[in-house]
Design a protein around this motif. Sequence first.
Motif, PDB file in Angstrom:
ATOM      1  N   LYS A   1     -25.277  63.717  31.956  1.00 14.39           N
ATOM      2  CA  LYS A   1     -25.828  62.794  30.951  1.00 14.39           C
ATOM      3  C   LYS A   1     -24.772  61.803  30.484  1.00 14.39           C
ATOM      4  CE  LYS A   1     -28.034  62.753  26.395  1.00 14.39           C
ATOM      5  NZ  LYS A   1     -28.511  63.572  25.258  1.00 14.39           N
ATOM      6  N   ARG A   2     -23.556  62.280  30.219  1.00 12.23           N
ATOM      7  CA  ARG A   2     -22.493  61.395  29.751  1.00 12.23           C
ATOM      8  C   ARG A   2     -22.067  60.419  30.843  1.00 12.23           C
ATOM      9  NH1 ARG A   2     -18.018  64.366  26.116  1.00 12.23           N
ATOM     10  NH2 ARG A   2     -17.596  62.165  25.674  1.00 12.23           N
ATOM     11  N   LEU A   3     -21.996  60.886  32.076  1.00 15.34           N
ATOM     12  CA  LEU A   3     -21.611  60.004  33.176  1.00 15.34           C
ATOM     13  C   LEU A   3     -22.634  58.890  33.373  1.00 15.34           C
ATOM     14  CD1 LEU A   3     -20.318  62.639  35.760  1.00 15.34           C
ATOM     15  CD2 LEU A   3     -18.942  60.960  34.523  1.00 15.34           C
ATOM     16  N   LYS A   4     -23.910  59.220  33.253  1.00 15.24           N
ATOM     17  CA  LYS A   4     -24.944  58.187  33.373  1.00 15.24           C
ATOM     18  C   LYS A   4     -24.798  57.149  32.267  1.00 15.24           C
ATOM     19  CE  LYS A   4     -28.563  60.910  35.660  1.00 15.24           C
ATOM     20  NZ  LYS A   4     -29.912  61.540  35.518  1.00 15.24           N
ATOM     21  N   GLU A   5     -24.522  57.617  31.056  1.00 14.41           N
ATOM     22  CA  GLU A   5     -24.356  56.700  29.930  1.00 14.41           C
ATOM     23  C   GLU A   5     -23.176  55.757  30.142  1.00 14.41           C
ATOM     24  OE1 GLU A   5     -23.954  59.384  26.681  1.00 14.41           O
ATOM     25  OE2 GLU A   5     -26.112  59.707  26.446  1.00 14.41           O
TER      26      GLU A   5
END
Length: 239
Positions: free
Chosen positions: A28-32
């Motif tokens: 999730k953080r990498l996508k953000e």
Amino acid sequence: MAGTEQKTLLIFISHASEDNAAAKRLVKRLKEDGFDPWLDLDRLLPGQDWNFEIEKALHASGAILLCFSSVSVAKEGYIQREYKRAMKYLEEKPEGTIFVIPVRLDECELPFFIREIQYVDYPDDYEKLVAALQIRAGGTPAQAQPKAKKEPAPKKPAAPKTSGNIFNIQGGIHVGRDFVSGDQVNYINNNISTPADFVAELQKLRVEIESLKTQPNLEPAVARRLNTVEGDIEDAIAE
């Protein structure tokens, strides 16, 4: 947090099934932050040959994150083969290329085959991980921002156990105060009457968990349980 001239980088996430919750939060953080993480939980479809699809994703990825935990380093079977397959692809890269990055999910001891490569701790050093991935993507790493100091959560009186709204969250923490045990969360509050109130209470519960995670000598198993609960809370807030 994206760096200048950053390309969309396909990142393969290798992890043990016991670390699914931590892997999903990392994704999730990498996508953000503008990356394209490949996680089997998200990408594999019914009817697909999962071994073939994983091999194809490993080959196509611009970077591979090997997620290690106290569970995965001791686990036998497919995860060990996947770790070593990633190292085979590293052999094809020019010397000094950032490609395989070890990611520690807890205070585990890394296997010998990976110890020559600098690891990163997640989530504590996430900014360093992003900087490395930005370099791999061909961009300039963004300047890391200093972390704000967290104020200790104020102590609260224990919630009553016989009345009020009861919410159950899988994971293993009971918040009447800071008791960690079992596979069920029973969170009791007498002042919840709207969805907004519920979200506000979930936010408070997340603060409680962050406070628990800072306790000294926290056992790895308890830390993983807290991470799992925190992920469930984040999913509930998002919904």
